[in-house]
Design an enzyme around this catalytic site. Structure first.
Site, PDB file in Angstrom:
ATOM      1  CG  ASP A 177      75.942   2.100 -64.678  1.00 58.53           C
ATOM      2  OD1 ASP A 177      75.172   2.488 -65.569  1.00 58.53           O
ATOM      3  OD2 ASP A 177      76.231   0.896 -64.495  1.00 58.53           O
ATOM      4  CG  ASP A 207      74.590  -1.977 -70.323  1.00 62.79           C
ATOM      5  OD1 ASP A 207      75.617  -1.283 -70.172  1.00 62.79           O
ATOM      6  OD2 ASP A 207      73.956  -2.475 -69.387  1.00 62.79           O
ATOM      7  CD  GLU A 261      69.543   4.225 -66.255  1.00 64.90           C
ATOM      8  OE1 GLU A 261      69.654   3.483 -65.270  1.00 64.90           O
ATOM      9  OE2 GLU A 261      70.496   4.561 -66.962  1.00 64.90           O
TER      10      GLU A 261
END
Ligand code: GLC
Length: 747
Positions: free
Chosen positions: A406, A480, A409
């Site tokens: 997770d 999300d 990015e």
């Protein structure tokens, strides 16, 4: 990019070098169907991150120079290039598919400083500021052109009229229809117009822009803030051919372990061993089949990756083995940010060996994520990946079976990483500007390789951020989302477009991650996700609890019905993933993928196919208990009522809360398994065949569902024919223990 006149060409192997007065252009014939148009305006020796190995194969093509034009002809595509980089791609018959647009960009009305201030004073944001890009190419747009693919972008199936950006972004806010970018950058688009189909892959990892006819109805454009213009023109008769060729180039999702396709329960907020144990026990008590209760960040000691919080989660490995006895597999989250903390082994090792990214002055770059001040591994370097990969042993030693990557990015809480932070790609030092969009890719690669080597099993890696080609290493979820109906609606186009972009293993957080879910939304979500290859209920801390039993018996019963259905159809899903190794096609497919000439499918956002033989029409609106379903050509059988309906028409179907309309294509055979509480509970030695119609055909793939032995031929491939009340089984390949029994159920 300036070109001017064509001066001449030289051809070597698969490459044609075209000299322009101002620029060099390389046309590379990769296969007969794939032609790369490469303008090395930045770096000629560029090595792709998405494409591994050498994809070009020897092929026949002609190069014809005539009247200042160059024509490159393969048996499938003809590319004509002229002065000023004007180009046209035609099919082998000479019919135009795509050409450059030779006018200038249309200028937006620029706002005066004063007007801009006024607009912004009420809190409006200027969604779009026109900007010329250092790499920029305009393409002619036809009035009927449609666009599909492009990864996880928000909005509808057809991307025509929208402008997007490729810059992996952590967006906890609501994902609107016109959001420029989410977590993933897949600069691949399928173009479809009357009589033509093609794909374009822009292999450039810098911040890029794809305007699919929002700025103008005359052109669409691609732009980037850096890098080369590196475009792969991918031809194909039909959409599936384009996907097959694109995934030939960037790779296909490897076959997963069977259990990973089962149901998963998660919540950022299961704060202790007691919480996890309690949820796991309730899963079994309520007989909701389940493979894992996932470990979100709290299982770590102070959010330090590769550690374990013994205070809250008990002694290392204890809870994991306790739950493993009940069939639960441990899946742990791992974020890239390493806590800046002297004495913590990951930090110390990384500092000692120079594994972390540095700022422009050569100091280790620090930003803030969950652990507080954190540093970022330079995953583009092989030795950093190897180090990261080896650390997974700390988790697998405790019994961990899957990794959830997770925040890659990479997300950062103290402002974005500056563009000049130094990262590497292999031995080449570069900056964040080039690496940002492939950071998640390299992290997934490290995780996949570590888990494969340590466990010898097919790794389960789930990632949030990725680039084109990451499908070789990781499954994805859409990040999300929120507990709102528009996000449930988006599940269909988003998963279908991800699937058409190579990501066959994908899912969304069932029930919605942020915000409070409600019983009806949760039920409709678990239904709509029944055929997702990543099937997980997940939500954030502080939101209403959303486990299946939180809303009473009725919800629980319906929830169970669909999780059970998912498990019954597992062999069909697994078969499609096997097929995907060969074709690159996803499991969940928009109707347009198989019925591309039927205009009813062009913009169909609320139904989808599973493979070719199943059509699913979920309810994605509040309060709805009937819906319009479009059935394309052929005969379809309603899975629930057994009614046979001739397609090529719209019908109205009843869909009370416990029904999600499902149709099976007449003439098909769908393999099914019996009910279990988890994969591995008992041996799958019985196969059931759901036979649709008096005369039907189907195939089925079977292996041990775990490791790589299938690659050495240890699998079975069955072909079934059902006719005159009789089932015939043909073994197309035999290399694994066969089923004890195969039963027929007539639909
Ligand atoms: C991010 C993830 C989410 C996770 C949370 C805490 O928001 O997208 O899935 O639960 O971080 O780790």
């Amino acid at each position: 990019m300036y070109f001017w006149k064509v001066l001449g060409t030289t051809t070597e192997d698969n490459q044609v070098l075209i000299k322009y007065e101002q620029q060099e252009v390389i046309v590379q014939v990769i296969t007969e169907e794939i032609v790369r148009l490469f303008v090395p305006c930045w770096m000629k020796e560029y090595e792709s991150v998405a494409i591994e190995g050498e994809p070009a194969v020897p092929c026949d093509f002609d190069v014809i120079e005539q009247q200042g034009q160059v024509q490159i002809k393969t048996p499938a595509v003809i590319l004509t290039l002229g002065d000023d980089f004007k180009f046209v791609f035609t099919d082998k018959y000479g019919d135009e598919i795509l050409s450059s647009y030779d006018g200038d960009r249309k200028k937006y009305e620029a706002l005066s400083e004063e007007d801009l201030g006024l607009v912004e004073s009420e809190g409006h944001q200027m969604a779009f500021m026109q900007k010329e890009h250092v790499v920029q190419q305009l393409f002619k747009l036809n009035s009927e052109d449609r666009f599909y693919g492009m990864g996880d972008k928000t909005g509808f199936l057809n991307k025509r009229g929208y402008a997007y950006q490729n810059w992996n972004s952590d967006i906890p806010q609501i994902h609107h229809e016109n959001m420029p970018a989410l977590y993933k950058s897949i600069p691949f688009v399928i173009g479809k117009g009357p009589g033509y189909t093609y794909g374009l892959f822009f292999d450039n990892t810098f911040h890029s822009y794809m305007d699919m006819g929002k700025e103008s109805s005359e052109y669409f454009f691609y732009g980037a803030d850096g890098g080369n213009f590196d475009m792969y023109f991918i031809s194909g008769e039909k959409i599936p051919d384009v996907i097959e060729h694109y995934t030939y180039l960037t790779g296909r999702a490897p076959l997963p372990q069977l259990w990973t396709l089962g149901y998963h329960q998660c919540r950022w907020g299961y704060d202790s061993a007691a919480d996890i144990r309690d949820v796991a026990m309730k899963m079994r008590q309520h007989q909701i089949p389940c493979e894992s209760v996932q470990y979100d960040i709290d299982y770590m000691d102070g959010y330090r990756v590769f550690t374990w919080n013994e205070e809250e989660y008990g002694k290392k490995g204890e809870l994991i083995s306790e739950l493993e006895e009940k069939g639960f597999k441990a899946i742990c989250i791992i974020d890239p940010g390493v806590k800046e903390d002297k004495g913590y082994f990951m930090y110390d090792q990384g500092i000692k060996n120079g594994y972390f990214a540095k700022d422009k002055d050569g100091n280790v770059y620090v930003n803030t994520v969950w652990p507080g001040k954190s540093v970022f591994p330079d995953f583009g370097r092989e030795e950093v990946r190897q180090w990261w990969a080896n650390n997974h042993l700390k988790l697998t030693d405790m019994g961990v079976k899957g990794i959830w990557n997770d925040m890659n990015e990479p997300a950062s809480f103290n402002g974005p990483l500056p563009n000049d932070v130094q990262f590497s790609i292999n031995d080449r030092l570069t900056t964040h500007e080039e690496v940002h969009n492939v950071y998640g890719h390299f992290m997934s690669m490290a995780t996949y390789e570590g888990m494969a080597e340590i466990t010898g099993k097919r790794p389960l890696v789930i990632t949030r951020a990725c680039y084109a080609g990451t499908q070789k290493y990781a499954a994805v979820w859409t990040g999300d989302n929120q507990s709102v109906w528009s996000h449930l609606q988006m599940l269909i186009p988003q998963i279908c477009n991800l699937g058409m972009s190579g990501f066959t293993i994908a899912g969304t957080d069932i029930g919605g991650f942020g915000g409070d879910t409600n019983p009806e939304l949760l039920v409709r979500w678990v239904q709509a996700a029944t055929f997702c290859t990543f099937y997980r209920n997940h939500c954030a801390k502080g939101q209403l609890m959303q486990e299946p039993w939180q809303f009473g018996e009725k919800v629980l019963d319906i929830y169970r019905k669909y999780v059970e259905l998912h498990y019954r159809f597992l062999p069909y899903i697994y078969d499609l993933l096997f097929e995907s190794q060969i074709t690159g096609l996803p499991v969940m497919r928009p109707l347009v993928l198989h019925y591309e000439d039927d205009e009813n499918t062009f913009n169909l956002n609320n139904e989808f196919l599973v493979g070719e033989n199943m059509l699913v029409a979920p309810i994605v609106e509040q309060g709805v208990t009937k819906r319009l379903v479009y059935l394309p050509a052929g005969n379809w059988i309603n899975y629930w009522t057994k009614e046979r309906i001739t397609g090529n028409k719209h019908i109205i179907v009843d869909a009370p809360l416990d029904i999600m309309p499902i149709f099976i294509k007449e003439g098909s055979i769908i393999p099914m398994y019996e009910d279990v509480q988890y994969v591995g509970e008992k041996k799958y030695d019985k196969l059931k065949l759901l036979v649709a119609g008096d005369c039907a055909w189907g195939s089925h793939y079977q292996d041990n569902g775990e490791d790589f032995e299938y690659m050495d031929g240890q699998y079975n491939l069955y072909s079934f024919t059902y006719e005159n009340g009789q089932l015939d089984t043909d073994m197309l390949h035999e290399g694994y223990e066969k089923y004890n029994s195969i039963e027929v159920e007539l639909l």
